[in-house]
Design a protein around this motif. Structure first.
Motif, PDB file in Angstrom:
ATOM      1  N   VAL A  73     -12.459 -10.505  12.391  1.00 56.78           N
ATOM      2  CA  VAL A  73     -11.502 -10.000  13.377  1.00 56.78           C
ATOM      3  C   VAL A  73     -10.483  -9.024  12.788  1.00 56.78           C
ATOM      4  O   VAL A  73      -9.726  -8.409  13.534  1.00 56.78           O
ATOM      5  CB  VAL A  73     -10.779 -11.148  14.130  1.00 56.78           C
ATOM      6  CG1 VAL A  73     -11.764 -11.903  15.022  1.00 56.78           C
ATOM      7  CG2 VAL A  73     -10.086 -12.090  13.167  1.00 56.78           C
ATOM      8  N   ILE A  74     -10.463  -8.916  11.460  1.00 60.26           N
ATOM      9  CA  ILE A  74      -9.664  -7.880  10.810  1.00 60.26           C
ATOM     10  C   ILE A  74     -10.510  -7.220   9.729  1.00 60.26           C
ATOM     11  O   ILE A  74     -11.496  -7.799   9.262  1.00 60.26           O
ATOM     12  CB  ILE A  74      -8.341  -8.406  10.199  1.00 60.26           C
ATOM     13  CG1 ILE A  74      -8.603  -9.402   9.070  1.00 60.26           C
ATOM     14  CG2 ILE A  74      -7.422  -8.963  11.266  1.00 60.26           C
ATOM     15  CD1 ILE A  74      -7.352  -9.767   8.274  1.00 60.26           C
ATOM     16  N   HIS A  75     -10.116  -6.008   9.358  1.00 57.08           N
ATOM     17  CA  HIS A  75     -10.755  -5.289   8.257  1.00 57.08           C
ATOM     18  C   HIS A  75      -9.765  -5.152   7.117  1.00 57.08           C
ATOM     19  O   HIS A  75      -8.584  -4.894   7.339  1.00 57.08           O
ATOM     20  CB  HIS A  75     -11.184  -3.878   8.679  1.00 57.08           C
ATOM     21  CG  HIS A  75     -12.280  -3.838   9.671  1.00 57.08           C
ATOM     22  ND1 HIS A  75     -13.517  -4.405   9.464  1.00 57.08           N
ATOM     23  CD2 HIS A  75     -12.343  -3.283  10.903  1.00 57.08           C
ATOM     24  CE1 HIS A  75     -14.289  -4.203  10.512  1.00 57.08           C
ATOM     25  NE2 HIS A  75     -13.585  -3.527  11.408  1.00 57.08           N
ATOM     26  N   ARG A  76     -10.282  -5.298   5.912  1.00 60.19           N
ATOM     27  CA  ARG A  76      -9.506  -5.078   4.692  1.00 60.19           C
ATOM     28  C   ARG A  76      -9.905  -3.710   4.149  1.00 60.19           C
ATOM     29  O   ARG A  76     -11.085  -3.426   3.993  1.00 60.19           O
ATOM     30  CB  ARG A  76      -9.836  -6.160   3.674  1.00 60.19           C
ATOM     31  CG  ARG A  76      -9.184  -5.973   2.316  1.00 60.19           C
ATOM     32  CD  ARG A  76      -9.706  -7.005   1.319  1.00 60.19           C
ATOM     33  NE  ARG A  76      -9.600  -8.347   1.843  1.00 60.19           N
ATOM     34  CZ  ARG A  76      -8.684  -9.235   1.454  1.00 60.19           C
ATOM     35  NH1 ARG A  76      -7.813  -8.917   0.529  1.00 60.19           N
ATOM     36  NH2 ARG A  76      -8.667 -10.438   1.986  1.00 60.19           N
ATOM     37  N   HIS A  77      -8.913  -2.874   3.877  1.00 61.67           N
ATOM     38  CA  HIS A  77      -9.166  -1.563   3.286  1.00 61.67           C
ATOM     39  C   HIS A  77      -8.587  -1.536   1.883  1.00 61.67           C
ATOM     40  O   HIS A  77      -7.435  -1.926   1.677  1.00 61.67           O
ATOM     41  CB  HIS A  77      -8.518  -0.450   4.119  1.00 61.67           C
ATOM     42  CG  HIS A  77      -9.120  -0.295   5.469  1.00 61.67           C
ATOM     43  ND1 HIS A  77     -10.354   0.255   5.673  1.00 61.67           N
ATOM     44  CD2 HIS A  77      -8.657  -0.645   6.690  1.00 61.67           C
ATOM     45  CE1 HIS A  77     -10.631   0.256   6.966  1.00 61.67           C
ATOM     46  NE2 HIS A  77      -9.613  -0.300   7.604  1.00 61.67           N
ATOM     47  N   LEU A  78      -9.382  -1.081   0.953  1.00 66.04           N
ATOM     48  CA  LEU A  78      -8.941  -0.967  -0.429  1.00 66.04           C
ATOM     49  C   LEU A  78      -8.840   0.506  -0.777  1.00 66.04           C
ATOM     50  O   LEU A  78      -9.754   1.088  -1.350  1.00 66.04           O
ATOM     51  CB  LEU A  78      -9.914  -1.683  -1.369  1.00 66.04           C
ATOM     52  CG  LEU A  78     -10.019  -3.190  -1.144  1.00 66.04           C
ATOM     53  CD1 LEU A  78     -11.172  -3.783  -1.939  1.00 66.04           C
ATOM     54  CD2 LEU A  78      -8.706  -3.856  -1.514  1.00 66.04           C
ATOM     55  N   PHE A  79      -7.742   1.109  -0.377  1.00 67.29           N
ATOM     56  CA  PHE A  79      -7.516   2.515  -0.668  1.00 67.29           C
ATOM     57  C   PHE A  79      -7.107   2.653  -2.132  1.00 67.29           C
ATOM     58  O   PHE A  79      -6.402   1.791  -2.665  1.00 67.29           O
ATOM     59  CB  PHE A  79      -6.429   3.094   0.241  1.00 67.29           C
ATOM     60  CG  PHE A  79      -6.750   2.984   1.705  1.00 67.29           C
ATOM     61  CD1 PHE A  79      -7.963   3.435   2.213  1.00 67.29           C
ATOM     62  CD2 PHE A  79      -5.838   2.434   2.586  1.00 67.29           C
ATOM     63  CE1 PHE A  79      -8.255   3.341   3.568  1.00 67.29           C
ATOM     64  CE2 PHE A  79      -6.109   2.340   3.942  1.00 67.29           C
ATOM     65  CZ  PHE A  79      -7.324   2.793   4.434  1.00 67.29           C
ATOM     66  N   GLU A  80      -7.538   3.733  -2.764  1.00 66.96           N
ATOM     67  CA  GLU A  80      -7.224   3.970  -4.179  1.00 66.96           C
ATOM     68  C   GLU A  80      -5.724   3.908  -4.431  1.00 66.96           C
ATOM     69  O   GLU A  80      -4.930   4.451  -3.666  1.00 66.96           O
ATOM     70  CB  GLU A  80      -7.721   5.350  -4.605  1.00 66.96           C
ATOM     71  CG  GLU A  80      -9.204   5.437  -4.782  1.00 66.96           C
ATOM     72  CD  GLU A  80      -9.643   6.822  -5.217  1.00 66.96           C
ATOM     73  OE1 GLU A  80      -8.832   7.587  -5.778  1.00 66.96           O
ATOM     74  OE2 GLU A  80     -10.807   7.150  -4.969  1.00 66.96           O
ATOM     75  N   GLY A  81      -5.376   3.248  -5.513  1.00 67.11           N
ATOM     76  CA  GLY A  81      -3.986   3.237  -5.936  1.00 67.11           C
ATOM     77  C   GLY A  81      -3.052   2.398  -5.087  1.00 67.11           C
ATOM     78  O   GLY A  81      -1.830   2.526  -5.202  1.00 67.11           O
ATOM     79  N   ALA A  82      -3.582   1.557  -4.223  1.00 67.81           N
ATOM     80  CA  ALA A  82      -2.720   0.761  -3.341  1.00 67.81           C
ATOM     81  C   ALA A  82      -3.292  -0.645  -3.195  1.00 67.81           C
ATOM     82  O   ALA A  82      -4.481  -0.879  -3.434  1.00 67.81           O
ATOM     83  CB  ALA A  82      -2.605   1.418  -1.966  1.00 67.81           C
ATOM     84  N   SER A  83      -2.446  -1.556  -2.780  1.00 67.23           N
ATOM     85  CA  SER A  83      -2.924  -2.906  -2.492  1.00 67.23           C
ATOM     86  C   SER A  83      -3.721  -2.879  -1.195  1.00 67.23           C
ATOM     87  O   SER A  83      -3.652  -1.917  -0.424  1.00 67.23           O
ATOM     88  CB  SER A  83      -1.737  -3.871  -2.387  1.00 67.23           C
ATOM     89  OG  SER A  83      -0.806  -3.412  -1.439  1.00 67.23           O
ATOM     90  N   ALA A  84      -4.491  -3.918  -0.958  1.00 62.29           N
ATOM     91  CA  ALA A  84      -5.325  -3.995   0.243  1.00 62.29           C
ATOM     92  C   ALA A  84      -4.467  -3.862   1.487  1.00 62.29           C
ATOM     93  O   ALA A  84      -3.366  -4.414   1.576  1.00 62.29           O
ATOM     94  CB  ALA A  84      -6.089  -5.308   0.273  1.00 62.29           C
ATOM     95  N   ARG A  85      -4.965  -3.112   2.440  1.00 61.27           N
ATOM     96  CA  ARG A  85      -4.303  -2.930   3.736  1.00 61.27           C
ATOM     97  C   ARG A  85      -5.206  -3.541   4.801  1.00 61.27           C
ATOM     98  O   ARG A  85      -6.422  -3.617   4.640  1.00 61.27           O
ATOM     99  CB  ARG A  85      -4.110  -1.444   4.037  1.00 61.27           C
ATOM    100  CG  ARG A  85      -3.387  -0.661   2.960  1.00 61.27           C
ATOM    101  CD  ARG A  85      -1.878  -0.733   3.173  1.00 61.27           C
ATOM    102  NE  ARG A  85      -1.187   0.263   2.402  1.00 61.27           N
ATOM    103  CZ  ARG A  85      -0.694   1.390   2.889  1.00 61.27           C
ATOM    104  NH1 ARG A  85      -0.817   1.695   4.156  1.00 61.27           N
ATOM    105  NH2 ARG A  85      -0.054   2.224   2.096  1.00 61.27           N
TER     106      ARG A  85
END
Length: 143
Positions: A73-85
């Motif tokens: 029900v949610i997505h985790r995004h691991l953008f470079e240089g940042a914590s998971a959003r």
């Protein structure tokens, strides 16, 4: 019922389906996540939920987010240089631009890009099953 209320119900039901007890703190986190139209990380979600119901632990936030992700029900995004959003899984397909200076995440959709990706995959004998596009950007100077 508002969109936020619908999201909150969906997130709460996903936790119940997983056998997770809905405490006041978890309910506050669910409400904060349901209302989020940005891409907050766990620390920001913790801050927002703690404002509503003081006393939620960061470990509860992480465990709850993991469970919601496992429930789809949610997505985790691991953008470079940042914590998971995190963002709602209900959103229609979109891509992301990440401002490398501010960390701002900008959602965008482009039919041209989608068509080109499908054409490239087809030319190579494939159908796209899933994809994510992340563009790391910087504002042009003088604008």
């Amino acid at each position: 019922m508002t969109r936020t209320e619908q999201r909150s119900e969906r997130l709460t039901q996903a936790l119940r389906d997983a056998g997770v007890r809905i405490t006041r703190q978890r309910a506050a986190l669910v409400d904060v996540l349901a209302a989020a139209d940005d891409h907050p990380d766990a620390v920001e979600l913790h801050r927002r939920a703690d404002e509503a119901v003081p006393g939620i632990s960061l470990s509860t936030v992480y465990r709850t987010l993991t469970e919601l992700e496992e429930q789809g029900v949610i997505h985790r995004h691991l953008f470079e240089g940042a914590s998971a959003r995190f963002e709602h899984a209900e959103a229609e397909h979109h891509d992301h631009m990440i401002d490398v200076e501010t960390g701002e995440v900008i959602e965008f959709c482009s039919d041209r890009i989608e068509k080109l990706q499908a054409e490239i995959a087809a030319e190579m004998g494939y159908d796209i099953v899933h994809h994510r596009m992340e563009l790391y950007v910087r504002k042009r100077s003088g604008r």
